[in-house]
Design an enzyme around this catalytic site. Structure first.
Site, PDB file in Angstrom:
ATOM      1  N   TYR A   1       3.924   5.879  12.122  1.00 14.30           N
ATOM      2  CA  TYR A   1       4.509   4.688  12.152  1.00 14.30           C
ATOM      3  C   TYR A   1       5.004   3.592  10.878  1.00 14.30           C
ATOM      4  CZ  TYR A   1       0.423   3.518   9.500  1.00 14.30           C
ATOM      5  OH  TYR A   1      -0.328   3.769   7.976  1.00 14.30           O
TER       6      TYR A   1
ATOM      7  N   ARG B   1       0.931  -1.511   0.013  1.00 16.56           N
ATOM      8  CA  ARG B   1      -0.426  -0.290  -0.698  1.00 16.56           C
ATOM      9  C   ARG B   1       0.769   1.862   0.217  1.00 16.56           C
ATOM     10  NH1 ARG B   1      -1.924   1.184   5.383  1.00 16.56           N
ATOM     11  NH2 ARG B   1      -0.580   2.667   5.476  1.00 16.56           N
TER      12      ARG B   1
ATOM     13  N   HIS C   1      -3.153   4.102   4.700  1.00 14.22           N
ATOM     14  CA  HIS C   1      -4.772   3.701   5.044  1.00 14.22           C
ATOM     15  C   HIS C   1      -5.653   3.803   3.957  1.00 14.22           C
ATOM     16  CE1 HIS C   1      -7.698   1.148   6.701  1.00 14.22           C
ATOM     17  NE2 HIS C   1      -8.342   1.526   6.372  1.00 14.22           N
TER      18      HIS C   1
HETATM   19  C1  LIG Z   1     -14.382  -5.731  10.927  1.00  7.95           C
HETATM   20  C2  LIG Z   1     -13.860  -4.802  11.322  1.00  7.95           C
HETATM   21  N1  LIG Z   1     -13.146  -4.509  12.171  1.00  7.95           N
HETATM   22  C3  LIG Z   1     -12.683  -3.125  12.154  1.00  7.95           C
HETATM   23  C4  LIG Z   1     -12.394  -2.506  11.160  1.00  7.95           C
HETATM   24  C5  LIG Z   1     -11.198  -1.383  11.156  1.00  7.95           C
HETATM   25  N2  LIG Z   1     -10.940  -1.148  10.452  1.00  7.95           N
HETATM   26  C6  LIG Z   1     -10.666  -0.788   8.576  1.00  7.95           C
HETATM   27  S1  LIG Z   1      -9.746  -0.811   7.460  1.00  7.95           S
HETATM   28  C7  LIG Z   1      -8.593  -2.791   8.774  1.00  7.95           C
HETATM   29  C8  LIG Z   1      -7.435  -2.931   8.683  1.00  7.95           C
HETATM   30  C9  LIG Z   1      -8.038  -3.630   7.380  1.00  7.95           C
HETATM   31  O1  LIG Z   1      -6.490  -4.256   7.156  1.00  7.95           O
HETATM   32  P1  LIG Z   1      -6.629  -5.299   5.137  1.00  7.95           P
HETATM   33  O2  LIG Z   1      -7.379  -6.502   5.941  1.00  7.95           O
HETATM   34  O3  LIG Z   1      -5.028  -5.238   5.745  1.00  7.95           O
HETATM   35  O4  LIG Z   1      -6.457  -4.025   3.982  1.00  7.95           O
HETATM   36  P2  LIG Z   1      -5.449  -2.922   3.821  1.00  7.95           P
HETATM   37  O5  LIG Z   1      -7.221  -2.136   4.357  1.00  7.95           O
HETATM   38  O6  LIG Z   1      -4.686  -3.279   4.283  1.00  7.95           O
HETATM   39  O7  LIG Z   1      -6.383  -3.259   2.323  1.00  7.95           O
HETATM   40  C10 LIG Z   1      -9.233  -2.119  10.119  1.00  7.95           C
HETATM   41  C11 LIG Z   1      -9.088  -3.054  11.052  1.00  7.95           C
HETATM   42  C12 LIG Z   1     -13.508  -3.366  10.325  1.00  7.95           C
HETATM   43  N3  LIG Z   1     -13.924  -1.852   9.262  1.00  7.95           N
HETATM   44  N4  LIG Z   1     -13.879  -3.964  10.596  1.00  7.95           N
END
Ligand SMILES: Cc1ncc(C[n+]2csc(CCOP(=O)(O)OP(=O)(O)O)c2C)c(N)n1
Ligand SMILES: [Mg+2]
Length: 345
Positions: A258, A245, A249
């Site tokens: 971080y 990425r 985020h």
């Molecule tokens: C069930 C749930 N838990 C927490 C969140 C908050 N949250 C949004 S994105 C994220 C990180 C996700 O990381 P990843 O699966 O690696 O996907 P990326 O964002 O890197 O594409 C979190 C914890 C959420 N949206 N849904």
């Protein structure tokens, strides 16, 4: 805006694809990049409350989407799959309208585009994909599902349950993980025990492979193979596409708090678009005129979509009550009546 040129292009790619397909990949990846930049700008201008950039993941997204059978298969995206939507020919104004918070889940037609509504629940699309795939199988239809999820999502219970269920019932699903190294501010080593998402497949009795997620040809070949396997009745598989990425985020995040800028720099040098360009140039599959034309077309398309989404009229407020349930409940009808009375004042 111009297409990125790498310091170190890493021009090797594994597998083969026809020159025409490579040029198609390039055009779509570049359009996704430029549209992504426009979307970030729309957020900065206050048009979008927030936006989630896919910068750096264009090869993983375009390569995987291009392997799908557009008449039968179905993609289940997270919130970061804009380039998948683009590659599947989703109405992009409708897609981006969800970032303007105009409607629930996007103003495009999921059935026509075979691209499910945007899903912000981490891990959420994965059980949906399995359920849909099992339905195809029970009906005797040939469609396969592709479940998009991230490295962070791989530690959600939903994903494990979905993998086990799919393997037990040989559901035609490809579990496609874009391991972009970060789950918001949490790095892989604090999220993925054992260091490999693909390795987990063995525990569920299915194949799991790791591919270079910045190599569009490798991704395309891996997904095509997994789809063939699923379609033949041999069941699901896991693909872990290792990518990065490149941006924050989301537009609300500051990765400077971080992560090491050196890490970002190393991955920028492996930019998937620059890398594909290097392959096209090396093999004589595209000349300067092609790249200029691709850039012009991609830029124009990005601007057309940007203007379309900024000027899209908001749908009638009453639509917030539709599609909540298949049959609206009495309570929902009462809320709708109350809303109408207030709106008409
Ligand atoms: C069930 C749930 N838990 C927490 C969140 C908050 N949250 C949004 S994105 C994220 C990180 C996700 O990381 P990843 O699966 O690696 O996907 P990326 O964002 O890197 O594409 C979190 C914890 C959420 N949206 N849904
Ligand atoms: Mg991630």
């Amino acid at each position: 805006m111009s297409a990125p040129r790498p310091a170190d292009p890493h021009p090797e790619t594994t597998g083969t694809a026809s020159p025409a397909l490579l040029r198609d990949f390039y055009r779509t990846m570049l359009t996704a990049r430029l549209l992504d930049e426009e979307a970030v700008a729309l957020q900065r201008q206050g048009v979008f409350p927030a936006y989630v950039s896919l910068r750096g993941q264009e090869a993983a997204q375009v390569g995987s989407a291009a392997a799908l059978d557009r008449d039968h298969d179905f993609a289940f995206p997270t919130y970061r799959e804009m380039a998948v939507a683009l590659a599947l020919d989703v109405d992009m104004v409708g897609y981006l309208a969800s970032h303007r918070a105009l409607w629930h889940g996007g103003l495009y037609d999921p059935m026509r585009s075979r691209f499910a509504p945007i899903n912000a629940v981490v891990g959420g699309p994965v059980p949906h994909a399995v359920g849909w795939a099992l339905g195809e199988r029970l009906r005797g239809d040939p469609g396969c599902a592709i479940a998009y999820f991230g490295d962070g999502a791989s530690s959600e219970g939903d994903v494990h349950e979905a993998m086990n269920f799919a393997a037990v019932f040989a559901a035609p699903v490809v579990f496609f993980c874009q391991n972009n190294q970060w789950a918001l501010s949490v790095p892989n080593d604090r999220q993925v025990a054992g260091g490999s998402i693909a390795a987990r497949a063995a525990g569920y009795g299915m194949p799991g492979v790791t591919v270079d997620g910045n190599d569009v040809v490798a991704v395309h070949a891996a997904v095509r193979e997994a789809l063939e396997r699923a379609r033949s009745g041999a069941g699901p598989s896991v693909i872990e596409a290792r990518t990065y990425r490149l941006g924050p985020h989301s537009t609300s995040d500051d990765p400077g708090r971080y992560r090491d800028p050196d890490e970002e720099r190393r991955w920028r040098e492996r930019d998937p678009i620059a890398r594909l360009r290097a392959v096209l140039e090396r093999d004589g599959h595209a000349d300067t005129a092609f790249f200029e034309e691709a850039e012009r077309e991609a830029g124009e398309q990005a601007i057309r979509i940007r203007d379309g989404v900024s000027s899209a009229p908001p749908p009638g407020g009453e639509e917030m009550f539709t599609h909540v349930y298949r049959e609206p409940t009495e309570a929902l009808r009462a809320q709708q009546r109350a809303w109408r009375e207030e709106a008409e004042l």
